[in-house]
Design a protein around this motif. Structure first.
Motif, PDB file in Angstrom:
ATOM      1  N   GLU A   7       0.827  -1.207   0.000  1.00  7.46           N
ATOM      2  CA  GLU A   7       0.000   0.000   0.000  1.00  7.46           C
ATOM      3  C   GLU A   7       0.866   1.264   0.000  1.00  7.46           C
ATOM      4  O   GLU A   7       0.558   2.230  -0.699  1.00  7.46           O
ATOM      5  CB  GLU A   7      -0.922   0.026   1.214  1.00  7.46           C
ATOM      6  N   ILE A   8       1.942   1.236   0.757  1.00  2.00           N
ATOM      7  CA  ILE A   8       2.840   2.396   0.831  1.00  2.00           C
ATOM      8  C   ILE A   8       3.541   2.604  -0.506  1.00  2.00           C
ATOM      9  O   ILE A   8       3.618   3.730  -1.009  1.00  2.00           O
ATOM     10  CB  ILE A   8       3.861   2.227   1.969  1.00  2.00           C
ATOM     11  N   ARG A   9       4.050   1.528  -1.096  1.00  2.44           N
ATOM     12  CA  ARG A   9       4.710   1.641  -2.403  1.00  2.44           C
ATOM     13  C   ARG A   9       3.742   2.161  -3.464  1.00  2.44           C
ATOM     14  O   ARG A   9       4.082   3.050  -4.244  1.00  2.44           O
ATOM     15  CB  ARG A   9       5.282   0.287  -2.832  1.00  2.44           C
ATOM     16  N   ASP A  10       2.529   1.621  -3.493  1.00  2.00           N
ATOM     17  CA  ASP A  10       1.540   2.065  -4.475  1.00  2.00           C
ATOM     18  C   ASP A  10       1.210   3.538  -4.282  1.00  2.00           C
ATOM     19  O   ASP A  10       1.104   4.294  -5.251  1.00  2.00           O
ATOM     20  CB  ASP A  10       0.264   1.223  -4.374  1.00  2.00           C
ATOM     21  N   ALA A  11       1.056   3.966  -3.034  1.00  2.00           N
ATOM     22  CA  ALA A  11       0.762   5.374  -2.750  1.00  2.00           C
ATOM     23  C   ALA A  11       1.917   6.262  -3.197  1.00  2.00           C
ATOM     24  O   ALA A  11       1.698   7.334  -3.762  1.00  2.00           O
ATOM     25  CB  ALA A  11       0.486   5.560  -1.267  1.00  2.00           C
ATOM     26  N   PHE A  12       3.140   5.835  -2.950  1.00  2.00           N
ATOM     27  CA  PHE A  12       4.305   6.614  -3.375  1.00  2.00           C
ATOM     28  C   PHE A  12       4.293   6.826  -4.882  1.00  2.00           C
ATOM     29  O   PHE A  12       4.455   7.943  -5.363  1.00  2.00           O
ATOM     30  CB  PHE A  12       5.602   5.919  -2.948  1.00  2.00           C
ATOM     31  N   TRP A  13       4.108   5.761  -5.649  1.00  2.00           N
ATOM     32  CA  TRP A  13       4.136   5.888  -7.107  1.00  2.00           C
ATOM     33  C   TRP A  13       2.995   6.759  -7.602  1.00  2.00           C
ATOM     34  O   TRP A  13       3.164   7.517  -8.556  1.00  2.00           O
ATOM     35  CB  TRP A  13       4.107   4.518  -7.770  1.00  2.00           C
ATOM     36  N   LEU A  14       1.832   6.694  -6.953  1.00  2.00           N
ATOM     37  CA  LEU A  14       0.707   7.533  -7.384  1.00  2.00           C
ATOM     38  C   LEU A  14       0.907   8.995  -7.015  1.00  2.00           C
ATOM     39  O   LEU A  14       0.452   9.887  -7.734  1.00  2.00           O
ATOM     40  CB  LEU A  14      -0.598   7.008  -6.787  1.00  2.00           C
ATOM     41  N   ASP A  36      17.387   9.974  -6.783  1.00  2.00           N
ATOM     42  CA  ASP A  36      16.327  10.916  -6.420  1.00  2.00           C
ATOM     43  C   ASP A  36      15.010  10.206  -6.127  1.00  2.00           C
ATOM     44  O   ASP A  36      14.248  10.623  -5.260  1.00  2.00           O
ATOM     45  CB  ASP A  36      16.146  11.995  -7.493  1.00  2.00           C
ATOM     46  N   VAL A  37      14.752   9.082  -6.795  1.00  2.00           N
ATOM     47  CA  VAL A  37      13.544   8.300  -6.519  1.00  2.00           C
ATOM     48  C   VAL A  37      13.658   7.654  -5.143  1.00  2.00           C
ATOM     49  O   VAL A  37      12.716   7.704  -4.344  1.00  2.00           O
ATOM     50  CB  VAL A  37      13.326   7.226  -7.613  1.00  2.00           C
ATOM     51  N   ARG A  38      14.802   7.068  -4.854  1.00  2.00           N
ATOM     52  CA  ARG A  38      14.993   6.416  -3.551  1.00  2.00           C
ATOM     53  C   ARG A  38      14.919   7.434  -2.415  1.00  2.00           C
ATOM     54  O   ARG A  38      14.318   7.168  -1.372  1.00  2.00           O
ATOM     55  CB  ARG A  38      16.326   5.665  -3.536  1.00  2.00           C
ATOM     56  N   THR A  39      15.512   8.605  -2.610  1.00  2.00           N
ATOM     57  CA  THR A  39      15.469   9.654  -1.589  1.00  2.00           C
ATOM     58  C   THR A  39      14.042  10.133  -1.378  1.00  2.00           C
ATOM     59  O   THR A  39      13.604  10.340  -0.242  1.00  2.00           O
ATOM     60  CB  THR A  39      16.367  10.838  -1.995  1.00  2.00           C
ATOM     61  N   GLY A  40      13.308  10.310  -2.457  1.00  2.00           N
ATOM     62  CA  GLY A  40      11.915  10.710  -2.362  1.00  2.00           C
ATOM     63  C   GLY A  40      11.091   9.701  -1.580  1.00  2.00           C
ATOM     64  O   GLY A  40      10.217  10.074  -0.790  1.00  2.00           O
ATOM     65  N   PHE A  41      11.375   8.406  -1.791  1.00  2.00           N
ATOM     66  CA  PHE A  41      10.646   7.366  -1.066  1.00  2.00           C
ATOM     67  C   PHE A  41      10.944   7.426   0.425  1.00  2.00           C
ATOM     68  O   PHE A  41      10.036   7.328   1.248  1.00  2.00           O
ATOM     69  CB  PHE A  41      10.989   5.977  -1.622  1.00  2.00           C
TER      70      PHE A  41
END
Length: 64
Positions: A7-14, A36-41
């Motif tokens: 759920e957290i991963r899906d929310a991050f991508w959305l 930058d994607v990893r830092t954002g996560f």
């Protein structure tokens, strides 16, 4: 409130990418993604934990 890593991963991508996970990231491990994607996560998970949306235990376990 999120209760699973998925759920957290899906929310991050959305939140960060309009149509969800970009095609060029499929099949890549967390360490193969751009910094930058990893830092954002990490920032996203930290925000969710501090706001009380996820538990501290889940924040410590979740990976991209």
């Amino acid at each position: 409130m999120y209760t699973s890593q998925r759920e957290i991963r899906d929310a991050f991508w959305l939140v960060f990418y309009v149509e969800g996970k970009p095609r060029e990231y499929y099949g890549k491990t967390q360490n193969q993604l751009p910094a930058d994607v990893r830092t954002g996560f990490v920032d996203f998970v930290d925000y969710l934990q501090k706001e009380g949306t996820i538990s501290e235990e889940l924040a410590e376990r979740v990976t991209l």
